[in-house]
Design a protein around this motif. Structure first.
Motif, mmCIF file in Angstrom:
data_model
loop_
_atom_site.group_PDB
_atom_site.id
_atom_site.type_symbol
_atom_site.label_atom_id
_atom_site.label_comp_id
_atom_site.label_asym_id
_atom_site.label_seq_id
_atom_site.Cartn_x
_atom_site.Cartn_y
_atom_site.Cartn_z
ATOM 1 N N UNK A 26 0.786 -1.237 0.000
ATOM 2 C CA UNK A 26 0.000 0.000 0.000
ATOM 3 C C UNK A 26 0.815 1.282 0.000
ATOM 4 N N UNK A 27 2.102 1.183 0.386
ATOM 5 C CA UNK A 27 2.946 2.378 0.466
ATOM 6 C C UNK A 27 4.323 2.073 -0.115
ATOM 7 N N UNK A 28 4.780 2.939 -1.005
ATOM 8 C CA UNK A 28 6.149 2.882 -1.514
ATOM 9 C C UNK A 28 6.868 4.155 -1.083
ATOM 10 N N UNK A 29 8.021 3.986 -0.445
ATOM 11 C CA UNK A 29 8.858 5.143 -0.122
ATOM 12 C C UNK A 29 10.053 5.140 -1.067
ATOM 13 N N UNK A 30 10.176 6.197 -1.828
ATOM 14 C CA UNK A 30 11.295 6.344 -2.759
ATOM 15 C C UNK A 30 12.479 6.906 -1.980
ATOM 16 N N UNK A 31 13.508 6.089 -1.822
ATOM 17 C CA UNK A 31 14.714 6.520 -1.110
ATOM 18 C C UNK A 31 15.913 6.254 -2.003
ATOM 19 N N UNK A 32 16.549 7.330 -2.447
ATOM 20 C CA UNK A 32 17.719 7.216 -3.320
ATOM 21 C C UNK A 32 18.736 8.247 -2.842
ATOM 22 N N UNK A 33 19.466 7.887 -1.817
ATOM 23 C CA UNK A 33 20.344 8.820 -1.113
ATOM 24 C C UNK A 33 21.403 9.445 -2.016
ATOM 25 N N UNK A 34 21.943 8.676 -2.949
ATOM 26 C CA UNK A 34 23.059 9.158 -3.754
ATOM 27 C C UNK A 34 22.648 9.671 -5.128
ATOM 28 N N UNK A 35 21.355 9.717 -5.394
ATOM 29 C CA UNK A 35 20.875 10.173 -6.698
ATOM 30 C C UNK A 35 20.702 11.685 -6.714
ATOM 31 N N UNK A 36 20.718 12.259 -7.895
ATOM 32 C CA UNK A 36 20.476 13.692 -8.038
ATOM 33 C C UNK A 36 18.984 13.979 -7.866
ATOM 34 N N UNK A 37 18.666 15.240 -7.662
ATOM 35 C CA UNK A 37 17.258 15.624 -7.566
ATOM 36 C C UNK A 37 16.500 15.221 -8.829
ATOM 37 N N UNK A 38 17.128 15.421 -9.974
ATOM 38 C CA UNK A 38 16.479 15.078 -11.242
ATOM 39 C C UNK A 38 16.201 13.583 -11.321
ATOM 40 N N UNK A 39 17.160 12.786 -10.864
ATOM 41 C CA UNK A 39 16.980 11.333 -10.899
ATOM 42 C C UNK A 39 15.875 10.877 -9.943
ATOM 43 N N UNK A 40 15.845 11.478 -8.756
ATOM 44 C CA UNK A 40 14.808 11.113 -7.795
ATOM 45 C C UNK A 40 13.437 11.566 -8.300
ATOM 46 N N UNK A 41 13.394 12.720 -8.924
ATOM 47 C CA UNK A 41 12.130 13.215 -9.487
ATOM 48 C C UNK A 41 11.623 12.266 -10.559
ATOM 49 N N UNK A 42 12.509 11.844 -11.443
ATOM 50 C CA UNK A 42 12.106 10.933 -12.514
ATOM 51 C C UNK A 42 11.624 9.601 -11.936
ATOM 52 N N UNK A 43 12.361 9.070 -10.970
ATOM 53 C CA UNK A 43 11.977 7.803 -10.358
ATOM 54 C C UNK A 43 10.628 7.928 -9.649
ATOM 55 N N UNK A 44 10.438 9.024 -8.932
ATOM 56 C CA UNK A 44 9.178 9.233 -8.221
ATOM 57 C C UNK A 44 8.002 9.309 -9.186
#
Length: 203
Positions: A26-44
């Protein structure tokens, strides 16, 4: 706001998110400590697309700006991140999920007063998924925090299906996992096993 899901799957991998969602997480937490903001945004954004048909909640770890820009349902802030109260003020929307890390009753109460939706409590058991953590506190840490607040407590670190009953008995609403699904031969089956363990013990 809908009731907070009881299984939080933390990941930086789209295939893991997809498998967990397919199995009913029911819940996914996107955690990508070493990724750039752009990469985390795309993944999210990609996780949000996968989550939509399932009605699942997507939370972003640490990065409130990315969470808001991507249209995620919430953010989880740790002890060294933006304070819970600040995140709540910036998000503005009362339905926006704000999770906060709490390892003791005093911090837990402060987060609740500041507007936290839920508390992540751990480490409960030894884990290799994150370094620099304090000593594991087991179910007793969960018990102490849960007794101090009225918002959901999510137990984290070293959680397995076999450990879920004692965590729920201690007052946890649910659990958050990384390795239990990431390292499984069959992530879908592992997700189903965790969900079954949670459903076997009603809150």
């Amino acid at each position: 706001m809908a009731e907070l899901g009881r299984l939080h799957v933390i990941t930086d991998r789209l295939p893991i998110a997809a498998a967990a969602l397919d199995a009913g997480a029911p819940v996914i937490q996107v955690r990508a400590k070493d990724a750039t903001d752009a990469e985390v945004h795309d993944l999210t954004c990609r996780v949000l697309e996968l989550a939509a048909p399932h009605g699942a909640t997507v939370v972003v770890d640490d990065r409130l700006d990315v969470a808001l820009a991507a249209g995620a349902h919430g953010v989880h802030v740790g002890e060294h991140d933006l304070p819970v109260g600040a995140a709540r003020r910036v998000a503005a929307d009362p339905a926006f999920v704000v999770g906060g890390t709490a390892r003791d009753p005093l911090t837990a109460r402060a987060h609740q007063i500041a507007g936290a939706t839920y508390l992540g409590v751990g480490p409960c058991y030894a884990t290799s998924s994150k370094v620099g953590l304090p000593e594991p506190g087991g179910a007793e840490r969960v018990r102490a925090v849960a007794a101090a607040v009225s918002i959901p407590v999510i137990a984290i670190a070293g959680v397995t299906a076999a450990r879920i009953p004692e965590l729920l008995e201690a007052g946890a609403h649910g659990v958050a996992v990384i390795g239990a699904i990431r390292d499984a031969d069959d992530p879908r089956a592992a997700t189903r096993e965790l969900l079954a363990a949670l459903e076997a013990v009603q809150p």
